[in-house]
Design a protein around this motif. Sequence first.
Motif, PDB file in Angstrom:
ATOM      1  N   ARG A   1      -9.098  -7.886  -2.708  1.00 55.49           N
ATOM      2  CA  ARG A   1      -8.084  -7.168  -3.183  1.00 55.49           C
ATOM      3  C   ARG A   1      -7.272  -7.940  -4.218  1.00 55.49           C
ATOM      4  O   ARG A   1      -7.151  -9.340  -4.019  1.00 55.49           O
ATOM      5  CB  ARG A   1      -6.988  -6.830  -2.085  1.00 55.49           C
ATOM      6  CG  ARG A   1      -7.655  -5.809  -1.036  1.00 55.49           C
ATOM      7  CD  ARG A   1      -6.503  -4.993  -0.181  1.00 55.49           C
ATOM      8  NE  ARG A   1      -6.994  -4.228   1.139  1.00 55.49           N
ATOM      9  CZ  ARG A   1      -7.474  -3.136   0.779  1.00 55.49           C
ATOM     10  NH1 ARG A   1      -7.222  -2.511  -0.400  1.00 55.49           N
ATOM     11  NH2 ARG A   1      -7.824  -2.492   1.732  1.00 55.49           N
TER      12      ARG A   1
ATOM     13  N   TYR B   1       1.037  -1.084  -0.075  1.00 57.28           N
ATOM     14  CA  TYR B   1       0.189  -0.131   0.124  1.00 57.28           C
ATOM     15  C   TYR B   1       0.744   1.149   0.070  1.00 57.28           C
ATOM     16  O   TYR B   1       1.660   1.603   0.872  1.00 57.28           O
ATOM     17  CB  TYR B   1      -0.733   0.050   1.244  1.00 57.28           C
ATOM     18  CG  TYR B   1      -1.858  -1.341   1.599  1.00 57.28           C
ATOM     19  CD1 TYR B   1      -2.989  -1.463   0.825  1.00 57.28           C
ATOM     20  CD2 TYR B   1      -1.312  -2.047   2.498  1.00 57.28           C
ATOM     21  CE1 TYR B   1      -3.666  -2.444   1.010  1.00 57.28           C
ATOM     22  CE2 TYR B   1      -2.152  -3.193   2.590  1.00 57.28           C
ATOM     23  CZ  TYR B   1      -3.094  -3.529   2.158  1.00 57.28           C
ATOM     24  OH  TYR B   1      -3.979  -4.429   2.324  1.00 57.28           O
TER      25      TYR B   1
ATOM     26  N   GLN C   1     -13.352  -7.850   9.033  1.00 59.36           N
ATOM     27  CA  GLN C   1     -13.143  -7.353  10.395  1.00 59.36           C
ATOM     28  C   GLN C   1     -14.604  -6.496  10.636  1.00 59.36           C
ATOM     29  O   GLN C   1     -14.882  -6.182  11.701  1.00 59.36           O
ATOM     30  CB  GLN C   1     -11.994  -6.488  10.492  1.00 59.36           C
ATOM     31  CG  GLN C   1     -11.298  -7.054  11.714  1.00 59.36           C
ATOM     32  CD  GLN C   1      -9.966  -6.315  11.757  1.00 59.36           C
ATOM     33  OE1 GLN C   1      -9.776  -5.026  11.964  1.00 59.36           O
ATOM     34  NE2 GLN C   1      -9.044  -7.008  11.712  1.00 59.36           N
TER      35      GLN C   1
ATOM     36  N   HIS D   1      -6.872 -12.520  17.567  1.00 60.01           N
ATOM     37  CA  HIS D   1      -5.835 -12.202  18.674  1.00 60.01           C
ATOM     38  C   HIS D   1      -6.070 -13.069  19.948  1.00 60.01           C
ATOM     39  O   HIS D   1      -5.460 -12.547  20.811  1.00 60.01           O
ATOM     40  CB  HIS D   1      -5.844 -10.526  18.894  1.00 60.01           C
ATOM     41  CG  HIS D   1      -5.342  -9.843  17.952  1.00 60.01           C
ATOM     42  ND1 HIS D   1      -4.017  -9.803  17.458  1.00 60.01           N
ATOM     43  CD2 HIS D   1      -5.933  -9.126  16.764  1.00 60.01           C
ATOM     44  CE1 HIS D   1      -3.660  -8.943  16.535  1.00 60.01           C
ATOM     45  NE2 HIS D   1      -4.972  -8.483  16.033  1.00 60.01           N
TER      46      HIS D   1
ATOM     47  N   ASN E   1      -0.813  -6.545  15.583  1.00 59.69           N
ATOM     48  CA  ASN E   1      -1.586  -5.739  14.718  1.00 59.69           C
ATOM     49  C   ASN E   1      -0.385  -5.226  13.611  1.00 59.69           C
ATOM     50  O   ASN E   1       0.581  -5.007  13.663  1.00 59.69           O
ATOM     51  CB  ASN E   1      -1.689  -4.339  15.422  1.00 59.69           C
ATOM     52  CG  ASN E   1      -2.925  -4.637  16.629  1.00 59.69           C
ATOM     53  OD1 ASN E   1      -2.700  -4.496  17.858  1.00 59.69           O
ATOM     54  ND2 ASN E   1      -3.862  -5.438  16.185  1.00 59.69           N
ATOM     55  N   GLY E   2      -1.046  -5.237  12.326  1.00 63.76           N
ATOM     56  CA  GLY E   2      -0.296  -4.706  11.298  1.00 63.76           C
ATOM     57  C   GLY E   2       0.486  -5.638  10.495  1.00 63.76           C
ATOM     58  O   GLY E   2       1.401  -5.436   9.687  1.00 63.76           O
ATOM     59  N   ALA E   3       0.431  -7.003  11.036  1.00 63.39           N
ATOM     60  CA  ALA E   3       1.300  -8.060  10.405  1.00 63.39           C
ATOM     61  C   ALA E   3       1.205  -8.334   9.119  1.00 63.39           C
ATOM     62  O   ALA E   3       1.934  -8.778   8.414  1.00 63.39           O
ATOM     63  CB  ALA E   3       1.199  -9.280  11.290  1.00 63.39           C
ATOM     64  N   GLY E   4      -0.157  -8.207   8.761  1.00 59.89           N
ATOM     65  CA  GLY E   4      -0.567  -8.478   7.107  1.00 59.89           C
ATOM     66  C   GLY E   4      -1.774  -9.554   7.220  1.00 59.89           C
ATOM     67  O   GLY E   4      -2.186 -10.018   6.377  1.00 59.89           O
ATOM     68  N   LYS E   5      -2.253  -9.779   8.206  1.00 61.35           N
ATOM     69  CA  LYS E   5      -3.245 -10.809   8.472  1.00 61.35           C
ATOM     70  C   LYS E   5      -4.549 -10.428   7.585  1.00 61.35           C
ATOM     71  O   LYS E   5      -5.147 -11.537   6.734  1.00 61.35           O
ATOM     72  CB  LYS E   5      -3.959 -11.045   9.981  1.00 61.35           C
ATOM     73  CG  LYS E   5      -2.535 -11.609  10.731  1.00 61.35           C
ATOM     74  CD  LYS E   5      -2.907 -11.895  12.276  1.00 61.35           C
ATOM     75  CE  LYS E   5      -3.828 -10.546  12.863  1.00 61.35           C
ATOM     76  NZ  LYS E   5      -2.833  -9.399  13.043  1.00 61.35           N
ATOM     77  N   SER E   6      -5.126  -9.510   7.631  1.00 67.82           N
ATOM     78  CA  SER E   6      -6.216  -9.068   6.940  1.00 67.82           C
ATOM     79  C   SER E   6      -5.992  -8.813   5.665  1.00 67.82           C
ATOM     80  O   SER E   6      -6.903  -9.436   4.769  1.00 67.82           O
ATOM     81  CB  SER E   6      -6.745  -7.479   7.644  1.00 67.82           C
ATOM     82  OG  SER E   6      -7.432  -7.722   9.006  1.00 67.82           O
ATOM     83  N   THR E   7      -4.899  -8.345   5.430  1.00 67.11           N
ATOM     84  CA  THR E   7      -4.599  -8.124   4.073  1.00 67.11           C
ATOM     85  C   THR E   7      -4.458  -9.763   3.344  1.00 67.11           C
ATOM     86  O   THR E   7      -5.019  -9.976   2.028  1.00 67.11           O
ATOM     87  CB  THR E   7      -3.122  -7.615   3.714  1.00 67.11           C
ATOM     88  OG1 THR E   7      -2.968  -6.227   4.468  1.00 67.11           O
ATOM     89  CG2 THR E   7      -2.586  -7.657   2.376  1.00 67.11           C
TER      90      THR E   7
HETATM   91  N1  LIG Z   1      -6.106   0.400   2.812  1.00 64.52           N
HETATM   92  C1  LIG Z   1      -4.880   0.493   3.374  1.00 64.52           C
HETATM   93  N2  LIG Z   1      -4.091   1.638   3.244  1.00 64.52           N
HETATM   94  C2  LIG Z   1      -2.648   1.392   3.473  1.00 64.52           C
HETATM   95  N3  LIG Z   1      -2.164   1.014   4.274  1.00 64.52           N
HETATM   96  C3  LIG Z   1      -2.832  -0.367   4.723  1.00 64.52           C
HETATM   97  C4  LIG Z   1      -4.361  -0.423   4.130  1.00 64.52           C
HETATM   98  N4  LIG Z   1      -4.758  -1.525   4.997  1.00 64.52           N
HETATM   99  C5  LIG Z   1      -3.520  -2.043   5.452  1.00 64.52           C
HETATM  100  N5  LIG Z   1      -2.523  -1.400   5.446  1.00 64.52           N
HETATM  101  C6  LIG Z   1      -1.447  -1.382   6.209  1.00 64.52           C
HETATM  102  O1  LIG Z   1      -0.881  -2.626   5.712  1.00 64.52           O
HETATM  103  C7  LIG Z   1       0.008  -3.420   7.021  1.00 64.52           C
HETATM  104  C8  LIG Z   1      -1.057  -4.625   7.267  1.00 64.52           C
HETATM  105  O2  LIG Z   1      -2.202  -4.174   7.733  1.00 64.52           O
HETATM  106  P1  LIG Z   1      -3.477  -5.546   8.018  1.00 64.52           P
HETATM  107  O3  LIG Z   1      -4.673  -4.894   8.164  1.00 64.52           O
HETATM  108  O4  LIG Z   1      -3.150  -6.533   6.941  1.00 64.52           O
HETATM  109  O5  LIG Z   1      -2.650  -6.259   9.364  1.00 64.52           O
HETATM  110  P2  LIG Z   1      -3.386  -7.100  10.455  1.00 64.52           P
HETATM  111  O6  LIG Z   1      -2.465  -8.186  10.702  1.00 64.52           O
HETATM  112  O7  LIG Z   1      -4.530  -7.584   9.816  1.00 64.52           O
HETATM  113  O8  LIG Z   1      -3.347  -6.242  11.557  1.00 64.52           O
HETATM  114  P3  LIG Z   1      -4.595  -5.992  13.090  1.00 64.52           P
HETATM  115  O9  LIG Z   1      -4.338  -7.303  13.792  1.00 64.52           O
HETATM  116  O10 LIG Z   1      -4.427  -4.858  13.633  1.00 64.52           O
HETATM  117  O11 LIG Z   1      -5.988  -6.347  12.109  1.00 64.52           O
HETATM  118  C9  LIG Z   1      -0.306  -2.361   8.002  1.00 64.52           C
HETATM  119  O12 LIG Z   1       1.217  -1.633   8.208  1.00 64.52           O
HETATM  120  C10 LIG Z   1      -1.515  -1.481   7.662  1.00 64.52           C
HETATM  121  O13 LIG Z   1      -1.120  -0.043   8.282  1.00 64.52           O
END
Ligand SMILES: Nc1ncnc2c1ncn2[C@@H]1O[C@H](COP(=O)(O)OP(=O)(O)OP(=O)(O)O)[C@@H](O)[C@H]1O
Length: 312
Positions: free
Chosen positions: A53, A14, A81, A185, A38-44
């Motif tokens: 996506r 991103y 989420q 989590h 948080n922010g590890a990339g799981k939701s992505t």
């Molecule tokens: N739409 C977006 N635009 C910009 N950056 C994004 C976007 N979505 C996620 N990110 C960034 O990508 C990285 C991974 O985010 P992601 O949501 O996949 O993490 P996560 O492991 O699901 O976190 P959490 O446990 O907080 O839900 C983070 O640094 C986040 O800030």
Amino acid sequence: MEVIARLEHVTKTYGKVVALDAVSLTVSRGVTAVLGPNGAGKSTMIELLSGLRRPTGGRVEVLGGDPGDLAVKARIGITPQRTALPWRLTVAETLDLLAAHYPKPLTRDEVVQRLDLGEFLHKRNGTLSGGQRRRVALGAALIGNPELLFLDEPTSGLDADSRDRLWAAIAEVSAGGRGVLLTTHDMAEAEHLAGRIVVIAGGKVARDGSLDDVIVEVGLHLVDIEVPDGTSPLTFTTIPAERVEQLGNRTRIYTADPDATVRALVLDRVPFRGIRVERVGLEEAIRAITAGDGDSVIPVSPAVPQLAERVS
Ligand SMILES: Nc1ncnc2c1ncn2[C@@H]1O[C@H](COP(=O)(O)OP(=O)(O)OP(=O)(O)O)[C@@H](O)[C@H]1O
């Protein structure tokens, strides 16, 4: 084991943020829990697998096809989420509307029963509590009778009864031979449901295996001692430890070498009363694996000087 979804060298950026970095992973039937800070990339990862996506690089394959294709989408279910349910529709109307989009949906009654939605079936989505909305969101993911279910923190914010019901529904889906990939989590949730644990840290797969594999590989033990008040923390300075916590008169020492730790406690004449030594659970194992990654992680550190600071 039959592979029903895979990521091959998948990168997702991103702007300048690298959310996933050349990740390769296969998903099989049963429940896979994707864990990480948080922010590890799981939701992505979930968004890529469910076609919400597109990857920046690499290839995503789901049920033998492209997750962006309608034919594949009809065979998967997802609870993101944050779920946007149509606010003016009732729960019953929502489930009926969604069911009409799938070739072989479950009946509304089946979903209502599994998730105990009867109590608010005729309420509008906009009037539901957060927990009720979460349950409806899972119903929305289940109604199409999916072969593969993606759940992003499915039980966050639920009370214990609702959580137990959702756990039972997820276990039922998995027992029926379907695949479930969830992020959470809640380590109890991963322990309860998942046959496989994937740990993501810094956009990469840091561990992948069964619950036991992950815990045993980390190799950390907890040495939990009770120390009478007034004990000088300086007596602990030679004790091997990765991290130490002080909770009242209990000292919890996380160590890779419990024998050496206990020996040091005895040699240093630490006046402990009770002692308990055990392999750490999933939470501490994940903390050790992901130390320094993400934005909410307490790093594992050489904690000996820390102990002196904390108890002094
Ligand atoms: N739409 C977006 N635009 C910009 N950056 C994004 C976007 N979505 C996620 N990110 C960034 O990508 C990285 C991974 O985010 P992601 O949501 O996949 O993490 P996560 O492991 O699901 O976190 P959490 O446990 O907080 O839900 C983070 O640094 C986040 O800030």
